[in-house]
Design an enzyme around this catalytic site. Structure first.
Site, PDB file in Angstrom:
ATOM      1  CG  ASP A  36      -1.762   1.165   1.187  1.00  0.00           C
ATOM      2  OD1 ASP A  36      -2.108   1.637   0.215  1.00  0.00           O
ATOM      3  OD2 ASP A  36      -2.593   1.485   2.394  1.00  0.00           O
ATOM      4  CG  ASN A  37       0.603   4.456  -2.625  1.00  0.00           C
ATOM      5  OD1 ASN A  37      -0.763   4.306  -2.600  1.00  0.00           O
ATOM      6  ND2 ASN A  37       0.486   5.074  -4.041  1.00  0.00           N
ATOM      7  NE  ARG A  75     -12.475   4.219  -3.791  1.00  0.00           N
ATOM      8  CZ  ARG A  75     -13.187   4.984  -3.158  1.00  0.00           C
ATOM      9  NH1 ARG A  75     -14.467   6.532  -3.578  1.00  0.00           N
ATOM     10  NH2 ARG A  75     -13.988   5.288  -1.112  1.00  0.00           N
ATOM     11  CG  ASN A 113      -2.060   4.926  -9.005  1.00  0.00           C
ATOM     12  OD1 ASN A 113      -1.132   5.562  -8.060  1.00  0.00           O
ATOM     13  ND2 ASN A 113      -3.063   4.400  -9.019  1.00  0.00           N
ATOM     14  CB  THR A 158     -15.257   0.143 -12.456  1.00  0.00           C
ATOM     15  OG1 THR A 158     -16.899   0.772 -12.500  1.00  0.00           O
ATOM     16  CG2 THR A 158     -14.509   0.677 -13.657  1.00  0.00           C
ATOM     17  CB  SER A 167     -15.107  10.084 -15.017  1.00  0.00           C
ATOM     18  OG  SER A 167     -14.848   8.624 -14.392  1.00  0.00           O
ATOM     19  CE1 TYR A 207     -11.280   3.943 -11.230  1.00  0.00           C
ATOM     20  CE2 TYR A 207     -13.741   4.314 -11.545  1.00  0.00           C
ATOM     21  CZ  TYR A 207     -13.034   3.641 -10.953  1.00  0.00           C
ATOM     22  OH  TYR A 207     -13.120   2.075 -10.778  1.00  0.00           O
ATOM     23  CG  HIS A 208     -16.183   5.503 -15.238  1.00  0.00           C
ATOM     24  ND1 HIS A 208     -16.226   6.144 -14.657  1.00  0.00           N
ATOM     25  CD2 HIS A 208     -16.556   3.865 -14.496  1.00  0.00           C
ATOM     26  CE1 HIS A 208     -17.213   6.101 -12.853  1.00  0.00           C
ATOM     27  NE2 HIS A 208     -17.154   4.547 -13.376  1.00  0.00           N
ATOM     28  CE  LYS A 226     -11.265   0.352 -12.290  1.00  0.00           C
ATOM     29  NZ  LYS A 226     -10.436  -0.158 -11.337  1.00  0.00           N
ATOM     30  CD  GLN A 256     -16.346  -5.563  -7.684  1.00  0.00           C
ATOM     31  OE1 GLN A 256     -15.563  -4.382  -6.918  1.00  0.00           O
ATOM     32  NE2 GLN A 256     -16.025  -6.248  -6.811  1.00  0.00           N
ATOM     33  CB  VAL A 295     -31.741  12.490  -6.106  1.00  0.00           C
ATOM     34  CG1 VAL A 295     -31.743  12.067  -7.641  1.00  0.00           C
ATOM     35  CG2 VAL A 295     -31.656  11.529  -5.635  1.00  0.00           C
ATOM     36  CE1 TYR A 296     -24.881  14.388  -6.550  1.00  0.00           C
ATOM     37  CE2 TYR A 296     -23.730  13.660  -7.330  1.00  0.00           C
ATOM     38  CZ  TYR A 296     -24.195  14.609  -7.014  1.00  0.00           C
ATOM     39  OH  TYR A 296     -22.996  14.534  -5.728  1.00  0.00           O
ATOM     40  CD  GLU A 333     -24.611  10.900 -13.580  1.00  0.00           C
ATOM     41  OE1 GLU A 333     -24.512   9.836 -13.985  1.00  0.00           O
ATOM     42  OE2 GLU A 333     -25.286  11.574 -13.105  1.00  0.00           O
TER      43      GLU A 333
HETATM   44  N1  USQ Z   1     -25.207   9.989  -7.598  1.00  0.00           N
HETATM   45  C1  USQ Z   1     -26.557  10.571  -6.719  1.00  0.00           C
HETATM   46  N2  USQ Z   1     -26.317  11.195  -5.667  1.00  0.00           N
HETATM   47  C2  USQ Z   1     -25.314  11.463  -5.225  1.00  0.00           C
HETATM   48  C3  USQ Z   1     -23.785  10.646  -5.695  1.00  0.00           C
HETATM   49  C4  USQ Z   1     -24.159  10.379  -6.862  1.00  0.00           C
HETATM   50  O1  USQ Z   1     -27.648  10.994  -8.032  1.00  0.00           O
HETATM   51  O2  USQ Z   1     -24.671  12.051  -4.066  1.00  0.00           O
HETATM   52  C5  USQ Z   1     -25.255   9.031  -8.816  1.00  0.00           C
HETATM   53  C6  USQ Z   1     -24.296   9.655 -10.008  1.00  0.00           C
HETATM   54  O3  USQ Z   1     -24.742  11.076 -10.546  1.00  0.00           O
HETATM   55  C7  USQ Z   1     -24.471   8.398 -10.739  1.00  0.00           C
HETATM   56  C8  USQ Z   1     -24.441   7.157  -9.481  1.00  0.00           C
HETATM   57  O4  USQ Z   1     -25.706   8.226  -8.804  1.00  0.00           O
HETATM   58  O5  USQ Z   1     -25.617   8.557 -11.541  1.00  0.00           O
HETATM   59  C9  USQ Z   1     -23.325   6.256  -8.874  1.00  0.00           C
HETATM   60  O6  USQ Z   1     -22.610   7.281  -8.673  1.00  0.00           O
HETATM   61  P1  USQ Z   1     -21.314   7.319  -8.073  1.00  0.00           P
HETATM   62  O7  USQ Z   1     -20.593   7.921  -6.926  1.00  0.00           O
HETATM   63  O8  USQ Z   1     -22.666   6.260  -6.367  1.00  0.00           O
HETATM   64  O9  USQ Z   1     -20.498   6.175  -7.592  1.00  0.00           O
HETATM   65  P2  USQ Z   1     -18.962   6.331  -9.739  1.00  0.00           P
HETATM   66  O10 USQ Z   1     -18.557   7.831  -9.561  1.00  0.00           O
HETATM   67  O11 USQ Z   1     -19.848   5.259 -10.747  1.00  0.00           O
HETATM   68  O12 USQ Z   1     -18.367   4.963  -9.009  1.00  0.00           O
HETATM   69  C10 USQ Z   1     -18.417   4.421  -8.265  1.00  0.00           C
HETATM   70  C11 USQ Z   1     -16.875   3.556  -7.611  1.00  0.00           C
HETATM   71  C12 USQ Z   1     -15.836   3.500  -8.654  1.00  0.00           C
HETATM   72  C13 USQ Z   1     -16.861   2.526  -9.340  1.00  0.00           C
HETATM   73  C14 USQ Z   1     -17.893   2.029 -10.223  1.00  0.00           C
HETATM   74  C15 USQ Z   1     -18.656   0.644 -10.795  1.00  0.00           C
HETATM   75  O13 USQ Z   1     -16.696   5.555  -6.914  1.00  0.00           O
HETATM   76  O14 USQ Z   1     -14.913   3.209  -7.905  1.00  0.00           O
HETATM   77  O15 USQ Z   1     -15.395   1.924 -10.310  1.00  0.00           O
HETATM   78  O16 USQ Z   1     -18.395   2.832  -8.323  1.00  0.00           O
HETATM   79  S1  USQ Z   1     -19.512   1.852 -11.402  1.00  0.00           S
HETATM   80  O17 USQ Z   1     -20.659   3.307 -10.872  1.00  0.00           O
HETATM   81  O18 USQ Z   1     -20.650   0.915 -12.506  1.00  0.00           O
HETATM   82  O19 USQ Z   1     -18.652   2.519 -12.778  1.00  0.00           O
END
Ligand code: USQ
Length: 371
Positions: A14-15, A83, A101, A127, A162, A164-165, A168, A191, A237-238, A311
């Site tokens: 771990d860092n 992440r 990274n 992801t 994003s 980040y995505h 991946k 996941q 809710v966004y 999105e």
């Molecule tokens: N969202 C809201 N309100 C909030 C936070 C998030 O409406 O307060 C919405 C976002 O706009 C998005 C969804 O909820 O549409 C998911 O957001 P999230 O912050 O829960 O998840 P995300 O940014 O997509 O990333 C997380 C992890 C990441 C993982 C990913 C799986 O941080 O490491 O890879 O979930 S996935 O979403 O399937 O890509």
């Protein structure tokens, strides 16, 4: 811990990237956790098993190479990633850190394995967000395509929402290149967003828990909503809230990694599995949290905020999720009981909630406005 208690010899590298960024950007987890050496000691005292550890950055190839050469792992679980999607969209410094990274750690790991443990099974945390939200069914990693009368099987098209995505996606591409060229053995687990507090290993040991983040950058949506409900803040809710994702409990993340490690793919195979237990849209999640909160006497409200992300807020979403079930995964569902347990955990630490960390600060359009 999950592997250690099954009698495996485990080493953790771990860092402290997550901790350092949390400190720098003032977004601590709900509950502060001891550092890795102390956690290893606690684990030894509760389980009797030793976990060895090394503190260092695997972006430093020589450091990583030394570890792989000495330890000679037969399985490597690669979690070494920045992440957070919002973090990666904050500005050029954060974007560059995420890109460098995430790609460098994967690249270095591939080379360390090729040189010193070529038969090791690399388990890579991918992801579901790599696939984006296409208007067709999402498959598990691969898609059979018929084009102008000819057929082939290719990586399912990927389009991250994003940076980040997108890193991946780069990882998947890198791994696939080295698998098909040099015969590495890889599982990429795609996941969805994770929720929850405890795993089987951490249930009765608060100092062994994983970080419970609820801020706008590190916190994932279900955990955030639970904290907001307890803090009396309307659930954020966004936009329209029709964004659909496949969710999973933190317990199942461990279950999946163990199953995948115990059921290796064929040597030289790039196996890709999707992991989530249930699909919900964000409004459905908010409703579930409100209902569970009400059962504990908490009246939570919902607020539709202007979406800080770019999105789709209403879209088709149907992802395949068969392969982990075939390996024997027993899914944990997002029941009212599970949400109540999360709410109760957060209530215990209610006084630690920093309400200034809730509102979204990172806008996807920010970089354009400042260009
Ligand atoms: N969202 C809201 N309100 C909030 C936070 C998030 O409406 O307060 C919405 C976002 O706009 C998005 C969804 O909820 O549409 C998911 O957001 P999230 O912050 O829960 O998840 P995300 O940014 O997509 O990333 C997380 C992890 C990441 C993982 C990913 C799986 O941080 O490491 O890879 O979930 S996935 O979403 O399937 O890509």
């Amino acid at each position: 811990m999950a592997f250690s208690r099954r009698g495996n010899e485990v080493m953790v590298v771990d860092n402290y990237l997550h901790r350092r960024l949390a400190l720098k950007h003032k977004m601590p987890p709900l509950v502060a956790l001891p550092e890795l050496p102390e956690r290893c000691q606690i684990w030894k005292s509760v389980s009797g098993y030793e976990i060895s550890h090394a503190i260092g950055d695997i972006q430093d190839f020589e450091f990583l190479e030394g570890i792989v050469a000495d330890f000679k792992p037969d399985t490597i679980i690669h979690y070494a990633q920045q992440r957070s999607a919002p973090f990666s969209m904050k500005g050029i410094e954060e974007a560059r850190l995420t890109l460098m990274n995430n790609i460098t750690t994967t690249f270095n790991l591939i080379w360390a394995v090729m040189r010193h443990a070529p038969k090791a099974h690399i388990i890579k945390l991918g992801t579901l967000g790599e696939y984006g939200t296409p208007n067709i069914d999402i498959e598990e990693g691969w898609i059979d395509i018929e084009h102008k009368g000819r057929k082939d099987r290719m990586l399912y098209p990927r389009q991250g929402g994003s940076l980040y995505h997108t890193t991946k996606i780069h990882d998947t591409d890198l791994l696939w290149f080295y698998v098909r060229t040099y015969g590495l053995t890889v599982t990429d687990i795609m996941q969805g967003p994770v929720y929850g507090v405890v795993t089987d290993e951490t249930e009765n040991h608060p100092d062994l828990l994983t970080a419970f983040d609820y801020d706008d950058i590190y916190g994932t949506v279900v955990n955030r909503f639970v904290v907001q409900a307890v803090a009396g803040i309307p659930l954020t809710v966004y936009g329209k809230g029709g964004q659909t994702r496949g969710f999973l409990n933190i317990r199942d993340t461990m279950q999946a990694i163990v199953l995948v490690a115990e059921n290796r793919p064929k040597t030289g195979e790039m196996r890709i599995l999707n992991q989530f237990t249930e699909q919900f849209n964000i409004s459905e999640i908010a409703d579930k949290v409100c209902k569970a909160a009400l059962s504990l006497g908490i009246e939570a409200k919902v607020a539709h905020l202007e979406n800080p992300r770019l999105e789709l807020e209403e879209h088709y979403y149907k992802a395949a999720v068969n392969k982990l079930a075939e390996l024997g995964l027993k899914p944990t569902m997002l029941t009212e009981k599970v949400l109540r347990e999360m709410l109760e955990y957060v209530k215990e630490h209610q006084h630690k909630i920093d309400k200034t960390l809730i509102m979204p600060r990172v806008r996807w359009s920010h970089a354009l406005q400042h260009a």
